[in-house]
Design a protein around this motif. Sequence first.
Motif, mmCIF file in Angstrom:
data_model
loop_
_atom_site.group_PDB
_atom_site.id
_atom_site.type_symbol
_atom_site.label_atom_id
_atom_site.label_comp_id
_atom_site.label_asym_id
_atom_site.label_seq_id
_atom_site.Cartn_x
_atom_site.Cartn_y
_atom_site.Cartn_z
ATOM 1 N N LEU A 2 0.813 -1.214 0.000
ATOM 2 C CA LEU A 2 0.000 0.000 0.000
ATOM 3 C C LEU A 2 0.852 1.271 0.000
ATOM 4 O O LEU A 2 0.709 2.132 -0.873
ATOM 5 N N ILE A 3 1.729 1.396 0.995
ATOM 6 C CA ILE A 3 2.524 2.627 1.092
ATOM 7 C C ILE A 3 3.489 2.751 -0.080
ATOM 8 O O ILE A 3 3.658 3.842 -0.649
ATOM 9 N N SER A 4 4.121 1.651 -0.462
ATOM 10 C CA SER A 4 5.061 1.697 -1.595
ATOM 11 C C SER A 4 4.354 2.103 -2.881
ATOM 12 O O SER A 4 4.887 2.887 -3.676
ATOM 13 N N PHE A 5 3.149 1.572 -3.062
ATOM 14 C CA PHE A 5 2.360 1.923 -4.242
ATOM 15 C C PHE A 5 2.031 3.419 -4.252
ATOM 16 O O PHE A 5 2.213 4.111 -5.268
ATOM 17 N N LEU A 6 1.555 3.911 -3.117
ATOM 18 C CA LEU A 6 1.193 5.332 -3.042
ATOM 19 C C LEU A 6 2.418 6.239 -3.149
ATOM 20 O O LEU A 6 2.362 7.301 -3.771
ATOM 21 N N LYS A 7 3.531 5.799 -2.565
ATOM 22 C CA LYS A 7 4.744 6.623 -2.632
ATOM 23 C C LYS A 7 5.248 6.727 -4.067
ATOM 24 O O LYS A 7 5.626 7.816 -4.524
ATOM 25 N N ASP A 8 5.281 5.594 -4.777
ATOM 26 C CA ASP A 8 5.735 5.620 -6.171
ATOM 27 C C ASP A 8 4.847 6.534 -7.010
ATOM 28 O O ASP A 8 5.336 7.296 -7.852
ATOM 29 N N ARG A 9 3.547 6.453 -6.773
ATOM 30 C CA ARG A 9 2.620 7.311 -7.518
ATOM 31 C C ARG A 9 2.841 8.776 -7.164
ATOM 32 O O ARG A 9 2.846 9.639 -8.049
ATOM 33 N N PHE A 10 3.053 9.039 -5.867
ATOM 34 C CA PHE A 10 3.265 10.414 -5.426
ATOM 35 C C PHE A 10 4.538 11.002 -6.028
ATOM 36 O O PHE A 10 4.544 12.141 -6.520
ATOM 37 N N LEU A 11 5.633 10.246 -6.007
ATOM 38 C CA LEU A 11 6.896 10.755 -6.549
ATOM 39 C C LEU A 11 6.791 11.016 -8.043
ATOM 40 O O LEU A 11 7.359 11.987 -8.562
ATOM 41 N N SER A 12 6.049 10.163 -8.729
ATOM 42 C CA SER A 12 5.830 10.380 -10.160
ATOM 43 C C SER A 12 4.999 11.637 -10.396
ATOM 44 O O SER A 12 5.327 12.464 -11.264
ATOM 45 N N ASP A 13 3.958 11.805 -9.592
ATOM 46 C CA ASP A 13 3.070 12.965 -9.753
ATOM 47 C C ASP A 13 3.772 14.271 -9.418
ATOM 48 O O ASP A 13 3.607 15.276 -10.110
ATOM 49 N N ILE A 14 4.557 14.252 -8.344
ATOM 50 C CA ILE A 14 5.189 15.511 -7.934
ATOM 51 C C ILE A 14 6.317 15.886 -8.885
ATOM 52 O O ILE A 14 6.588 17.070 -9.134
ATOM 53 N N LEU A 36 14.798 13.811 -4.929
ATOM 54 C CA LEU A 36 13.584 13.093 -4.526
ATOM 55 C C LEU A 36 13.855 12.024 -3.475
ATOM 56 O O LEU A 36 12.950 11.652 -2.722
ATOM 57 N N LYS A 37 15.099 11.531 -3.399
ATOM 58 C CA LYS A 37 15.427 10.502 -2.409
ATOM 59 C C LYS A 37 15.303 11.028 -0.982
ATOM 60 O O LYS A 37 15.188 10.244 -0.029
ATOM 61 N N VAL A 39 12.809 12.880 -0.049
ATOM 62 C CA VAL A 39 11.379 13.043 0.235
ATOM 63 C C VAL A 39 10.885 11.837 1.012
ATOM 64 O O VAL A 39 11.042 10.693 0.590
ATOM 65 N N ARG A 40 10.301 12.104 2.173
ATOM 66 C CA ARG A 40 9.732 11.035 2.987
ATOM 67 C C ARG A 40 8.228 10.942 2.724
ATOM 68 O O ARG A 40 7.540 11.944 2.563
ATOM 69 N N PHE A 41 7.753 9.706 2.693
ATOM 70 C CA PHE A 41 6.326 9.432 2.488
ATOM 71 C C PHE A 41 6.027 8.239 3.375
ATOM 72 O O PHE A 41 6.327 7.092 3.023
ATOM 73 N N GLU A 42 5.457 8.487 4.539
ATOM 74 C CA GLU A 42 5.406 7.454 5.567
ATOM 75 C C GLU A 42 4.302 7.724 6.574
ATOM 76 O O GLU A 42 3.616 8.752 6.501
ATOM 77 N N GLU A 43 4.158 6.819 7.513
ATOM 78 C CA GLU A 43 3.225 7.049 8.606
ATOM 79 C C GLU A 43 3.784 8.133 9.530
ATOM 80 O O GLU A 43 4.990 8.134 9.814
ATOM 81 N N PRO A 44 2.953 9.028 10.031
ATOM 82 C CA PRO A 44 3.444 10.004 11.003
ATOM 83 C C PRO A 44 3.694 9.328 12.345
ATOM 84 O O PRO A 44 3.102 8.282 12.645
#
Length: 582
Positions: A2-14, A36-37, A39-44
């Motif tokens: 889930l998180i890896s999927f959303l992170k990959d999508r987010f990095l592509s979008d941004i 981009l490395k 950039v954190r995308f994680e649980e708070p």
Amino acid sequence: MLISFLKDRFLSDIKELVLKNNKTCEKFKPDFDRILKSVRFEEPKNREFGDLTTNAAMILSSQVGKKPVDFAQDIRTGIFSKWDMVEKTTIINPGFINFNLKNTFIIENLNQVFSEGTNFGVNNSGLGKKIQIEYVSSNPTGNLHIGHGRWGVMGDVLSSIYEKSGYEVQREYYVNDYGTQAKIFASCVKSIYLKKLGIGFPYPEEGYPESTVEMVAQRIFSDFGDSFLLNRKEVITDDKAIEKNAICIMLSFIKDTLSSLGVEFDNWFAESSLYENNNFEKTIKFLKDNELVYEQDNALWFKSTNYGDDKDRVVIRSDGNPTYFASDIMYLINKKERDFDFLIYILGADHHGYVSRLKAISRSLGMGNDAVCIIIGQLVRLVEGKEVLKMSRRKGKGMTLDDLIKGVGRDAVRYFFCMNSFDTHMDFDLSLARKKSSKNPVFYVQYAHARIGSIIRKLKESKPENISLAELEEIENTGGKFYRNIIKNLNEFEFKNISERNLAWVLSLFPDVVYDACKNNAPYFITRYLYRLSGEFHYFYKHNIIISKNRVNIKRLVLAIATKTVLKNGLDILGISAPEKM
């Protein structure tokens, strides 16, 4: 994931958002992937802030010429507002973006638990890649100490994690059966062996503990009698046979200990095999032909400083004998010839100097920087209450690994050893490991699994009216008809309280945990996750009724069964039992 999927999508979008809409960014476009490395995308850290958080606005704001808070607003409008799965987005100074996912999205992810069952958590990130992981590799000259057990368990669990990530894994133990220590051990065995034959023979002053050597000598005496005594009058013995058999017997003791801990190997590689078939001479010729060595002070030196080491290393001493480093070179060449894509060495705490020298060898052989990974495992200190127990392998004092396994059990040993990262010193609390209460983390996790087993047994006994007998029979078959029907109707699933949602959320994270544990060589990610999942389930169980009179709450039962599946999958990775009763 889930998180890896959303992170990959987010990095592509941004990346698209920044590079497409800001012409000023052209100047740093070549470095964008590097930026981009960060950039954190994680649980708070605080779950009250949301499901996920990112620092992207603060990392990239200076590059686009905006304040972090203003750029965070652009990200919310340009990206998250277009994501169907996002429920709410919040911007917090100085520019953090926190957001919650829709309940429907979390519920949809429960599908995978039931559709994949025992494969839930598996990923294909390493598909088609071969990796060898070498660990323990203790000299076959004595019993394994507690540290060897820790490195053995963590190496075994790390191997399982890599397998779950699609890699073809080979577990290897390097047997140091060649050189000075092997000969000293053989001399110790010879002394006691001759004593059993009625012949006095001096025991080496710097020899190994006689308690261990005694067992080996007794086995040789029992199996071979006086066969290795060639001349009693002149006390001539077959030293090669004594050494060979002593090593083999000690190695069998080591194998038995590791097996009792659930640690097995695909290959036991003997150092002595490196010196067979003129391999040493061929290696020296290879090194000379490639100008990797030079002669100085009647010794042969490897040019390791040319490849990042802090000093050059001796390959052949001035007396003509090879050094341990010569074996290191031949062993790494051998591994390279076996066509592994990646090599991991898990070495003891006293092997820090090996990092630079092994890296130097690999670079000299043309291997990539990431092809060889050296992990230094830290030691374990045993504590009993406030008392620290003393241990010394060479002196034969203190608790051995065998003693520890017998004292607290295999499951506790494996779980406790995986609770911290490789590079962290560990205090193993014996009194805690023996406790049968929630204070003991392995008991806490196993009890969550057993508790769900109890729910299922109670369910079968009570035979609730809203589940048919046929469905009850296959209640634990996550691929059965009952669960297929549940999956079809998951869109009607609604969370009644936060404990239901939190449990579903944590369940959905397991594939990410396995992936991250592999990427970071971190078995403790698994234990940390299982403890968290168990905590969420215990809280859920305490605050929610699953079986009431003659009916069962199907949706809560689904969460319970999903939890049982994920706990079992995680415990399997750790090599720990998942009991149905406790």
